[in-house]
Design a protein around this motif. Sequence first.
Motif, PDB file in Angstrom:
ATOM      1  N   ASP A 128      42.114  10.110 -15.867  1.00 32.12           N
ATOM      2  CA  ASP A 128      41.171   9.755 -16.934  1.00 32.12           C
ATOM      3  C   ASP A 128      41.530   8.443 -17.629  1.00 32.12           C
ATOM      4  O   ASP A 128      40.821   8.014 -18.533  1.00 32.12           O
ATOM      5  N   SER A 129      42.588   7.805 -17.183  1.00 29.75           N
ATOM      6  CA  SER A 129      42.964   6.494 -17.726  1.00 29.75           C
ATOM      7  C   SER A 129      43.505   5.629 -16.598  1.00 29.75           C
ATOM      8  O   SER A 129      44.584   5.925 -16.071  1.00 29.75           O
ATOM      9  N   CYS A 145      39.345   4.679 -20.132  1.00 33.17           N
ATOM     10  CA  CYS A 145      40.252   5.328 -21.084  1.00 33.17           C
ATOM     11  C   CYS A 145      39.599   6.614 -21.544  1.00 33.17           C
ATOM     12  O   CYS A 145      38.407   6.624 -21.861  1.00 33.17           O
ATOM     13  N   ASN A 146      40.368   7.669 -21.614  1.00 34.00           N
ATOM     14  CA  ASN A 146      39.827   8.943 -22.062  1.00 34.00           C
ATOM     15  C   ASN A 146      38.579   9.329 -21.266  1.00 34.00           C
ATOM     16  O   ASN A 146      37.609   9.842 -21.809  1.00 34.00           O
ATOM     17  N   SER A 228      48.001   1.629 -21.134  1.00 32.88           N
ATOM     18  CA  SER A 228      48.752   2.772 -20.613  1.00 32.88           C
ATOM     19  C   SER A 228      48.014   3.501 -19.480  1.00 32.88           C
ATOM     20  O   SER A 228      47.878   4.728 -19.502  1.00 32.88           O
ATOM     21  N   PRO A 229      47.542   2.763 -18.463  1.00 34.81           N
ATOM     22  CA  PRO A 229      46.819   3.428 -17.367  1.00 34.81           C
ATOM     23  C   PRO A 229      47.746   4.326 -16.551  1.00 34.81           C
ATOM     24  O   PRO A 229      48.952   4.107 -16.498  1.00 34.81           O
ATOM     25  N   GLN A 230      47.149   5.348 -15.930  1.00 24.60           N
ATOM     26  CA  GLN A 230      47.907   6.216 -15.029  1.00 24.60           C
ATOM     27  C   GLN A 230      48.000   5.597 -13.625  1.00 24.60           C
ATOM     28  O   GLN A 230      48.783   6.044 -12.806  1.00 24.60           O
TER      29      GLN A 230
END
Lengths: 301, 301
Positions: A128-129, A145-146, A228-230
């Motif tokens: 989700d990010s 994001c989110n 802060s991406p995954q």
Amino acid sequence: MAHFACIELGGTKINLAAGSGPDDMSAVVRLPTLDPASTLAAMVEQLRHLAGEGGFDAIGVASFGPIALTPGTSAYGHFRQTPKPGWSGADLLGPIRDAFPQTPIALDTDVNGAALGEARWGGAVGLDSFAYVTVGTGIGVGLVCNGRPVHGLLHPEAGHIRVRRQPDDSYAGHCPFHGDCLEGLACGPAIQARTGKAGETLAADDPVWSLTGRYLAELFHSLILIASPQRILVGGGIGLNPAVLTAARDAAHSGLGGYIEALEDRSTFDEFIQPAHLGDRAGVMGALALAQGASHEHRAP
Amino acid sequence: MAHFACIELGGTKINLAAGSGPDDMSAVVRLPTLDPASTLAAMVEQLRHLAGEGGFDAIGVASFGPIALTPGTSAYGHFRQTPKPGWSGADLLGPIRDAFPQTPIALDTDVNGAALGEARWGGAVGLDSFAYVTVGTGIGVGLVCNGRPVHGLLHPEAGHIRVRRQPDDSYAGHCPFHGDCLEGLACGPAIQARTGKAGETLAADDPVWSLTGRYLAELFHSLILIASPQRILVGGGIGLNPAVLTAARDAAHSGLGGYIEALEDRSTFDEFIQPAHLGDRAGVMGALALAQGASHEHRAP
């Protein structure tokens, strides 16, 4: 079966397709991106063909930017100031709405669209990010994001971040707004200007690839610490060049200095920054994801 | 009337308060941040006092980071690698959960918490995408996108972005991870190291303020182009220094080169980057916003 229109509007060409899903799409129709009036008229004409008698359940538009994305504002669907001659202020959505007044339309940037496509069918399923970065003629960043693409005041234009200059690099940069922002230093025209040659004709070990990768690392560093991406997915002819991607990973990993514990392990980091999955289909698949989303919202408001 | 616990855990002190809302709060109890075991034990003891016989409806924790924020993972509520001696890996939430096993607890970074407080009662009411930047002993950034604080892989740690060095600035920077990242160049210890004096003793026109502001502008530029916030709120002793804020706005506006049309007008831009509203209360109000959110989610899952 639902019938969706997919519009990918790029700076040099438009890709149009229609269908119910990724495995059931028409052939892609290509049109050149010329002046807004003739381009949008030609686009609408092709859409009418693709619509057939039943029309569309929804239309997804993934467009180059900058473009206003806040529904309900007068600027919605209009381009903002762009170096592309004639397109500043042009109304992209108006002609589509006029032709298909009853059809839900979803609009986002080409790169946000591509990111949504990757989330649905590609390299970001279940996240989700995450960020989608494409490096070619320009540098574009889509950011989720989110669980939703980032809009805010406008939308990410992260190709234009300021980067630390590499030592001994005296190239002034070619961005008309910023000179030596990231895009000004590290995309196709910059490579051509530095070497005097088109990228396709350069040797695999030409030092410009590594230089370009080290600049791209500055974007990765800032993306990681700001958003802060995954995962970061990389596309585009230059972004997918192995020498660029390797140099970018090397410099970004070293630049973080072990600060982000989850990315300290090098093989984890190399998985974290990975090639996008959808390749050339990213734009049309992004538009499809947008259309499906619009149709869903329309049915369940 | 609901009764919420608010915990602001900072690097040097903890602020604790309890109450039903911003106008109905206990006096703030302050504890020093020492080693994790004694600090958390003292904190829990104070919480028991504040809880009274009725306990809490929810507990909000706004903490320094980096700290793991993904519920359901084994690391949730534990600090990550931090230069703060003894705190790497420490379990912040465990002792609170043990003491209040039935009470919903919400955790976020101090800066994400402060951003939420600004959204509820301060300078970001009605916005769903904005940034909160605090510049003091360190540089912290809270980021809200699509109405929720950004977590992703970890959470924003945007004080550690790499910035373009100012000409003639030879200071090596003091960040133990990155040397001359933004925080390494532009926070309290950097000002002290450059001038040999504490910030409070420097003249209002000391050139270090303007230098610091120009570095801060690099963060604003990257935030605008990556996260597309509708507003940037600035707090902290250094961030609120007028010479810093003026220099930062000047450099950020000029650096954008007119690229973001909505920010081209200078007075609009100066409104866009504005002082945070909650001041010293940001941390506790952030924890209150977190507690209220946890209570709401608990009642309406």
